[in-house]
Design a protein around this motif. Structure first.
Motif, mmCIF file in Angstrom:
data_model
loop_
_atom_site.group_PDB
_atom_site.id
_atom_site.type_symbol
_atom_site.label_atom_id
_atom_site.label_comp_id
_atom_site.label_asym_id
_atom_site.label_seq_id
_atom_site.Cartn_x
_atom_site.Cartn_y
_atom_site.Cartn_z
ATOM 1 N N GLY A 88 0.801 -1.224 0.000
ATOM 2 C CA GLY A 88 0.000 0.000 0.000
ATOM 3 C C GLY A 88 0.831 1.270 0.000
ATOM 4 O O GLY A 88 0.318 2.352 -0.300
ATOM 5 N N MET A 89 2.127 1.160 0.296
ATOM 6 C CA MET A 89 3.006 2.336 0.268
ATOM 7 C C MET A 89 3.297 2.785 -1.163
ATOM 8 O O MET A 89 3.697 3.919 -1.378
ATOM 9 C CB MET A 89 4.327 2.044 0.989
ATOM 10 C CG MET A 89 4.193 1.768 2.471
ATOM 11 S SD MET A 89 3.742 3.224 3.414
ATOM 12 C CE MET A 89 5.247 4.138 3.340
ATOM 13 N N GLU A 90 3.099 1.912 -2.135
ATOM 14 C CA GLU A 90 3.334 2.257 -3.540
ATOM 15 C C GLU A 90 2.244 3.220 -4.003
ATOM 16 O O GLU A 90 1.052 2.935 -3.885
ATOM 17 C CB GLU A 90 3.343 0.997 -4.412
ATOM 18 C CG GLU A 90 3.391 1.246 -5.890
ATOM 19 C CD GLU A 90 4.614 2.025 -6.344
ATOM 20 O OE1 GLU A 90 4.434 2.980 -7.134
ATOM 21 O OE2 GLU A 90 5.734 1.699 -5.928
ATOM 22 N N ALA A 91 2.655 4.371 -4.538
ATOM 23 C CA ALA A 91 1.704 5.401 -4.947
ATOM 24 C C ALA A 91 1.006 5.066 -6.268
ATOM 25 O O ALA A 91 -0.138 5.459 -6.477
ATOM 26 C CB ALA A 91 2.411 6.751 -5.065
ATOM 27 N N ASN A 92 1.673 4.343 -7.149
ATOM 28 C CA ASN A 92 1.110 4.025 -8.458
ATOM 29 C C ASN A 92 0.196 2.803 -8.331
ATOM 30 O O ASN A 92 0.656 1.709 -8.015
ATOM 31 C CB ASN A 92 2.250 3.744 -9.441
ATOM 32 C CG ASN A 92 1.778 3.500 -10.850
ATOM 33 O OD1 ASN A 92 0.679 3.025 -11.085
ATOM 34 N ND2 ASN A 92 2.638 3.812 -11.802
ATOM 35 N N PRO A 93 -1.115 2.972 -8.610
ATOM 36 C CA PRO A 93 -2.038 1.842 -8.429
ATOM 37 C C PRO A 93 -1.757 0.664 -9.375
ATOM 38 O O PRO A 93 -1.961 -0.489 -9.000
ATOM 39 C CB PRO A 93 -3.422 2.442 -8.698
ATOM 40 C CG PRO A 93 -3.180 3.747 -9.357
ATOM 41 C CD PRO A 93 -1.800 4.184 -9.010
ATOM 42 N N PHE A 94 -1.267 0.933 -10.579
ATOM 43 C CA PHE A 94 -0.940 -0.138 -11.512
ATOM 44 C C PHE A 94 0.239 -0.956 -10.985
ATOM 45 O O PHE A 94 0.194 -2.191 -10.969
ATOM 46 C CB PHE A 94 -0.632 0.435 -12.898
ATOM 47 C CG PHE A 94 -0.275 -0.606 -13.912
ATOM 48 C CD1 PHE A 94 -1.196 -1.553 -14.308
ATOM 49 C CD2 PHE A 94 0.996 -0.655 -14.453
ATOM 50 C CE1 PHE A 94 -0.874 -2.529 -15.242
ATOM 51 C CE2 PHE A 94 1.343 -1.614 -15.378
ATOM 52 C CZ PHE A 94 0.401 -2.566 -15.780
ATOM 53 N N VAL A 95 1.280 -0.272 -10.528
ATOM 54 C CA VAL A 95 2.451 -0.962 -9.969
ATOM 55 C C VAL A 95 2.046 -1.702 -8.696
ATOM 56 O O VAL A 95 2.502 -2.819 -8.448
ATOM 57 C CB VAL A 95 3.609 0.025 -9.714
ATOM 58 C CG1 VAL A 95 4.752 -0.632 -8.969
ATOM 59 C CG2 VAL A 95 4.090 0.622 -11.028
ATOM 60 N N ARG A 96 1.163 -1.113 -7.913
ATOM 61 C CA ARG A 96 0.685 -1.759 -6.689
ATOM 62 C C ARG A 96 0.004 -3.102 -7.026
ATOM 63 O O ARG A 96 0.224 -4.101 -6.344
ATOM 64 C CB ARG A 96 -0.273 -0.819 -5.951
ATOM 65 C CG ARG A 96 -0.552 -1.209 -4.542
ATOM 66 C CD ARG A 96 -1.274 -0.143 -3.716
ATOM 67 N NE ARG A 96 -2.314 0.575 -4.422
ATOM 68 C CZ ARG A 96 -2.320 1.904 -4.630
ATOM 69 N NH1 ARG A 96 -1.330 2.649 -4.185
ATOM 70 N NH2 ARG A 96 -3.305 2.477 -5.262
ATOM 71 N N GLN A 97 -0.803 -3.129 -8.086
ATOM 72 C CA GLN A 97 -1.461 -4.363 -8.499
ATOM 73 C C GLN A 97 -0.447 -5.402 -8.973
ATOM 74 O O GLN A 97 -0.574 -6.586 -8.669
ATOM 75 C CB GLN A 97 -2.479 -4.084 -9.617
ATOM 76 C CG GLN A 97 -3.723 -3.377 -9.140
ATOM 77 C CD GLN A 97 -4.484 -4.216 -8.120
ATOM 78 O OE1 GLN A 97 -4.656 -5.417 -8.282
ATOM 79 N NE2 GLN A 97 -4.924 -3.571 -7.053
#
Length: 122
Positions: free
Chosen positions: A50-59
């Motif tokens: 959840g610390m990743e700001a980019n939702p695509f990279v988070r997925q």
């Protein structure tokens, strides 16, 4: 005695401006390798996707970190090849060097921020 031409020398420091290929390499290195590795460092130390700001990279990270690495490598390759392919056109654009330097600088700031997030979790 300087062997560089006056057009490529930075007057205040006597340093040569980086060439086009070197600038593209720096941009691809920072945004490809640097961003991917620093993202993994932040993830390893925080353990929080959840610390990743980019939702695509988070997925991608949620499924498997290798997917993020593959995506970053593909994007860096496409950007590098495109910038090298259209070199003649890009070099005619005013301030092209400033644009590449700015984008590389922003990438460096993101890499430093990722590493800071990871190390601050220790």
């Amino acid at each position: 005695m300087s062997i560089s031409s006056p057009e490529t020398e930075l007057p205040a420091f006597g340093l040569e401006k980086p060439g086009y290929v070197e600038s593209v390499f720096a941009l691809v290195f920072v945004w490809g390798f640097g961003d991917a590795v620093s993202t993994l460092i932040a993830l390893a130390f925080t353990g929080d996707i959840g610390m990743e700001a980019n939702p695509f990279v988070r997925q991608l990270l949620a499924h498997h970190p290798l997917l993020m690495l593959a995506m970053k490598a593909a994007v860096a390759l496409i950007v590098g090849v495109t910038l090298l392919t259209y070199r003649d056109t890009i070099e005619r654009v005013p301030l092209w060097r400033s644009w590449i330097l700015t984008v590389t600088g922003l990438g460096t700031l993101i890499v430093v921020t990722n590493v800071y997030v990871g190390l601050s979790a220790i």
